[in-house]
Design an enzyme around this catalytic site. Structure first.
Site, PDB file in Angstrom:
ATOM      1  N   ARG A 147      -0.987  14.816  12.906  1.00 26.24           N
ATOM      2  CA  ARG A 147      -0.134  14.417  11.783  1.00 26.24           C
ATOM      3  C   ARG A 147       0.331  15.690  11.086  1.00 26.24           C
ATOM      4  NH1 ARG A 147      -1.375   8.805  10.099  1.00 26.24           N
ATOM      5  NH2 ARG A 147       0.198   9.055   8.502  1.00 26.24           N
ATOM      6  N   ASP A 176       4.253   0.250  12.125  1.00 32.00           N
ATOM      7  CA  ASP A 176       3.064  -0.404  11.566  1.00 32.00           C
ATOM      8  C   ASP A 176       2.934  -1.867  12.011  1.00 32.00           C
ATOM      9  OD1 ASP A 176       2.570   1.955  10.292  1.00 32.00           O
ATOM     10  OD2 ASP A 176       3.297   1.311   8.336  1.00 32.00           O
ATOM     11  N   CYS A 201      -5.392  12.505  12.778  1.00 34.65           N
ATOM     12  CA  CYS A 201      -6.073  11.263  12.449  1.00 34.65           C
ATOM     13  C   CYS A 201      -6.053  10.383  13.678  1.00 34.65           C
ATOM     14  CB  CYS A 201      -5.408  10.562  11.265  1.00 34.65           C
ATOM     15  SG  CYS A 201      -3.879   9.767  11.709  1.00 34.65           S
ATOM     16  N   ARG A 204      -8.624  -0.637   4.571  1.00 38.12           N
ATOM     17  CA  ARG A 204      -7.755   0.409   4.007  1.00 38.12           C
ATOM     18  C   ARG A 204      -6.390  -0.158   3.631  1.00 38.12           C
ATOM     19  NH1 ARG A 204      -6.551   4.125   8.094  1.00 38.12           N
ATOM     20  NH2 ARG A 204      -4.980   4.640   6.576  1.00 38.12           N
ATOM     21  N   LYS A 259       0.839  -1.217   0.000  1.00 39.17           N
ATOM     22  CA  LYS A 259       0.000   0.000   0.000  1.00 39.17           C
ATOM     23  C   LYS A 259       0.863   1.251   0.000  1.00 39.17           C
ATOM     24  CE  LYS A 259      -1.782   1.443   4.104  1.00 39.17           C
ATOM     25  NZ  LYS A 259      -1.410   2.816   4.469  1.00 39.17           N
ATOM     26  N   ASN A 260       1.850   1.275   0.890  1.00 37.81           N
ATOM     27  CA  ASN A 260       2.598   2.516   1.078  1.00 37.81           C
ATOM     28  C   ASN A 260       3.608   2.790  -0.033  1.00 37.81           C
ATOM     29  OD1 ASN A 260       1.045   2.962   3.280  1.00 37.81           O
ATOM     30  ND2 ASN A 260       2.590   2.361   4.792  1.00 37.81           N
TER      31      ASN A 260
HETATM   32  N1  EPU Z   1       5.998  14.308  11.118  1.00 39.88           N
HETATM   33  C1  EPU Z   1       6.130  15.625  11.477  1.00 39.88           C
HETATM   34  N2  EPU Z   1       6.093  16.569  10.475  1.00 39.88           N
HETATM   35  C2  EPU Z   1       5.933  16.223   9.162  1.00 39.88           C
HETATM   36  C3  EPU Z   1       5.796  14.872   8.828  1.00 39.88           C
HETATM   37  C4  EPU Z   1       5.841  13.918   9.829  1.00 39.88           C
HETATM   38  O1  EPU Z   1       6.276  15.972  12.646  1.00 39.88           O
HETATM   39  O2  EPU Z   1       5.910  17.131   8.314  1.00 39.88           O
HETATM   40  C5  EPU Z   1       6.019  13.281  12.195  1.00 39.88           C
HETATM   41  C6  EPU Z   1       4.664  12.542  12.255  1.00 39.88           C
HETATM   42  O3  EPU Z   1       3.730  13.252  13.018  1.00 39.88           O
HETATM   43  C7  EPU Z   1       5.044  11.230  12.886  1.00 39.88           C
HETATM   44  C8  EPU Z   1       6.454  10.981  12.329  1.00 39.88           C
HETATM   45  O4  EPU Z   1       6.923  12.261  11.869  1.00 39.88           O
HETATM   46  O5  EPU Z   1       5.103  11.365  14.274  1.00 39.88           O
HETATM   47  C9  EPU Z   1       6.530   9.967  11.221  1.00 39.88           C
HETATM   48  O6  EPU Z   1       5.724  10.361  10.139  1.00 39.88           O
HETATM   49  P1  EPU Z   1       6.041  10.025   8.619  1.00 39.88           P
HETATM   50  O7  EPU Z   1       5.926  11.295   7.853  1.00 39.88           O
HETATM   51  O8  EPU Z   1       7.316   9.248   8.510  1.00 39.88           O
HETATM   52  O9  EPU Z   1       4.843   9.072   8.269  1.00 39.88           O
HETATM   53  P2  EPU Z   1       3.833   9.207   7.061  1.00 39.88           P
HETATM   54  O10 EPU Z   1       4.558   9.473   5.811  1.00 39.88           O
HETATM   55  O11 EPU Z   1       2.716  10.097   7.441  1.00 39.88           O
HETATM   56  C10 EPU Z   1       4.039   6.673   6.433  1.00 39.88           C
HETATM   57  C11 EPU Z   1       3.093   5.521   6.255  1.00 39.88           C
HETATM   58  C12 EPU Z   1       2.551   5.113   7.614  1.00 39.88           C
HETATM   59  C13 EPU Z   1       3.724   4.708   8.500  1.00 39.88           C
HETATM   60  C14 EPU Z   1       4.725   5.875   8.606  1.00 39.88           C
HETATM   61  C15 EPU Z   1       5.972   5.528   9.402  1.00 39.88           C
HETATM   62  C16 EPU Z   1       2.193   5.930   4.057  1.00 39.88           C
HETATM   63  C17 EPU Z   1       1.038   6.260   3.207  1.00 39.88           C
HETATM   64  N3  EPU Z   1       2.006   5.931   5.377  1.00 39.88           N
HETATM   65  O12 EPU Z   1       3.267   7.719   7.017  1.00 39.88           O
HETATM   66  O13 EPU Z   1       1.727   3.986   7.390  1.00 39.88           O
HETATM   67  O14 EPU Z   1       3.258   4.381   9.783  1.00 39.88           O
HETATM   68  O15 EPU Z   1       5.126   6.278   7.277  1.00 39.88           O
HETATM   69  O16 EPU Z   1       6.615   4.444   8.854  1.00 39.88           O
HETATM   70  O17 EPU Z   1       3.279   5.638   3.538  1.00 39.88           O
HETATM   71  C18 EPU Z   1       0.006   2.458   7.853  1.00 39.88           C
HETATM   72  O18 EPU Z   1       0.266   1.913   6.768  1.00 39.88           O
HETATM   73  O19 EPU Z   1      -0.749   1.947   8.719  1.00 39.88           O
HETATM   74  C19 EPU Z   1       0.621   3.756   8.153  1.00 39.88           C
HETATM   75  C20 EPU Z   1       0.151   4.571   9.093  1.00 39.88           C
END
Ligand code: EPU
Length: 418
Positions: A121, A305, A116, A397, A22-23
């Site tokens: 986020r 995850d 969320c 999802r 998915k990701n």
């Molecule tokens: N964060 C910030 N500022 C930002 C972006 C992120 O503070 O601008 C913080 C977030 O709040 C969080 C941490 O950094 O505490 C990690 O967030 P990250 O941006 O790495 O995660 P994401 O890109 O929002 C993806 C996956 C998630 C997975 C995370 C961590 C996708 C679509 N989603 O989310 O997947 O948990 O990386 O590996 O790629 C899931 O599949 O269940 C899922 C939540």
């Protein structure tokens, strides 16, 4: 509303093929916007989040069609650069379209994704990476309005190796004049998959998988065919399922190196694992035991995850296992449901202390989020009696018909629409 009825205590046996990630699929679908014409994304899982990405592409003017495991996206007639609030709310990760739309159209407008079920986020890192490339960003009334006369390459240093911010920066940088360097980039396998897709479209991206990614932008981009990598978290979830229910299963079409940190925890607990090429055989020979602290970390550390499904396993392992959730603020919502099944778990801030109990008992359970919901299915497979897992929409999802895969492995599970 669908619920899953699961009769626990039946060992799992047999083999299944693991779905595409998915990701990976989501940022790659967004990345199709960077070239004009028709891309074919294969091994693209059938999931609600992938459907939502398809709806966004269609809204933007693309033609989107699914055929089996492939999704075709023709971006030739793209004629919009905004995402309506309803579509943004369907999927928090729609923010990944920001870099791609700005890259293609020079402007983008969408509502702020907001918090969320996992907690706040923020997207500050995404926005500062885009600003560094010359994007003017106005945040007004919950909207993000981006404009860039010309995107230019930049040196970007992320304060945290955010997966989404790394992807957005890569997408915009592909369209920017000059070279972009992303330091402290996320190193997840899904980032490498995005790099491979972009390069197959004519981009010049190097370094994904390390913490420095370099993009030479503004190359001539063309459509391509691409196979999405296997879903390491879906694979981890099925390994947890056999660790709870018992049995002997084979997962096919996996990349075991993406699962190193999960495999070592499950092996330490006593699950017998055998990796051969792209298959993993997992057998539960005896009862499992506690493992050393499970600390979630950016890749290659233990994935956030997989925290909930592994916790469901440790709930009935001998001894006490400590979990430390370092990535998200609110990722222990499944704990209350596991406690309803008889688990002995205490949460203090980032830490969860799990004292293994001999067995869990069946209950009616609410899925709290995608991975938390998956953890309840895992726990129910090992529990005594029939459990009912509600709010399956969360699980849909990220898992392609979870009950079909588990039925193939001999589980007694059925989906009931209520
Ligand atoms: N964060 C910030 N500022 C930002 C972006 C992120 O503070 O601008 C913080 C977030 O709040 C969080 C941490 O950094 O505490 C990690 O967030 P990250 O941006 O790495 O995660 P994401 O890109 O929002 C993806 C996956 C998630 C997975 C995370 C961590 C996708 C679509 N989603 O989310 O997947 O948990 O990386 O590996 O790629 C899931 O599949 O269940 C899922 C939540």
């Amino acid at each position: 509303m669908s619920v899953l009825k699961i009769e626990g205590g039946r060992p799992l046996n047999g083999k299944i093929k693991v779905q595409g990630a998915k990701n990976s699929a989501l940022p790659i679908l967004a990345a199709t916007l960077l070239s004009r014409g028709g891309c074919e994304i294969r091994n693209c899982p059938r999931l609600k989040d992938v459907e939502s990405a398809g709806k966004i592409l269609a809204y933007l003017g693309c033609r989107v069609k699914r055929d089996g495991d492939a999704v075709f996206v023709d971006t030739t007639d793209l004629d919009r650069f905004d995402i309506p609030d309803g579509l943004m709310r369907e999927m928090r990760s729609s923010v990944i379209f920001l870099g791609a739309i700005v890259g293609r159209a020079g402007e983008a407008k969408m509502s702020y994704p907001g918090g969320c079920e996992l907690g706040p986020r923020p997207i500050d890192l995404h926005l500062s990476a885009l600003r560094a490339m010359g994007v003017d960003i106005q945040e007004e009334g919950g909207m993000i309005i981006c404009k860039a006369d010309k995107l230019k390459g930049a040196n970007i240093s992320l304060a945290f190796p955010s997966v989404g911010a790394t992807e957005n920066a890569m997408l915009a940088a592909t369209a920017a004049e000059g070279t972009t360097r992303i330091q402290n980039a996320a190193t997840e396998p899904e980032i490498v998959d995005l790099q491979d897709f972009l390069n197959a479209c004519g981009a010049v991206v190097r370094g994904a998988g390390t913490n420095m990614i370099e993009i030479q932008g503004a190359r001539n981009m063309y459509p391509c065919k691409h196979d999405v990598i296997p879903d390491r978290i879906a694979a981890a979830t099925f390994l947890c399922a056999v660790a709870c229910a018992g049995g002997d299963i084979r997962l096919e079409g996996v990349n075991s190196t993406h699962l190193d940190s999960v495999l070592s925890i499950l092996a330490e607990a006593g699950l017998r694992l055998e990796v051969r090429g792209d298959t993993i055989r997992a057998a539960k020979i005896s009862g499992l035991a506690r493992v050393g602290p499970v600390r979630t970390m950016p890749y290659p550390g233990f994935p956030t995850d997989a925290q909930a499904p592994v916790m469901a396993v440790m709930a009935t392992a001998r001894g006490c296992t400590i979990f430390v959730e370092n990535i998200f603020d609110n990722r222990y919502r499944h704990v209350g449901e596991l406690i309803r099944m008889g688990a002995d778990i205490r949460v203090e801030g980032k830490v969860a202390i799990v004292n293994g109990v001999p067995t869990l008992s069946s209950a009616t359970l609410n899925s709290t989020d995608l991975r938390g919901g998956a953890a309840l299915v895992v726990a129910a497979l090992g529990a005594e009696g029939e459990s009912c897992v509600c709010d399956v929409n969360h699980i849909d999802r990220g898992y392609e018909s979870v009950e079909t895969a588990l039925l193939e492995l001999g589980a007694k599970i059925k989906r009931v629409d209520e």
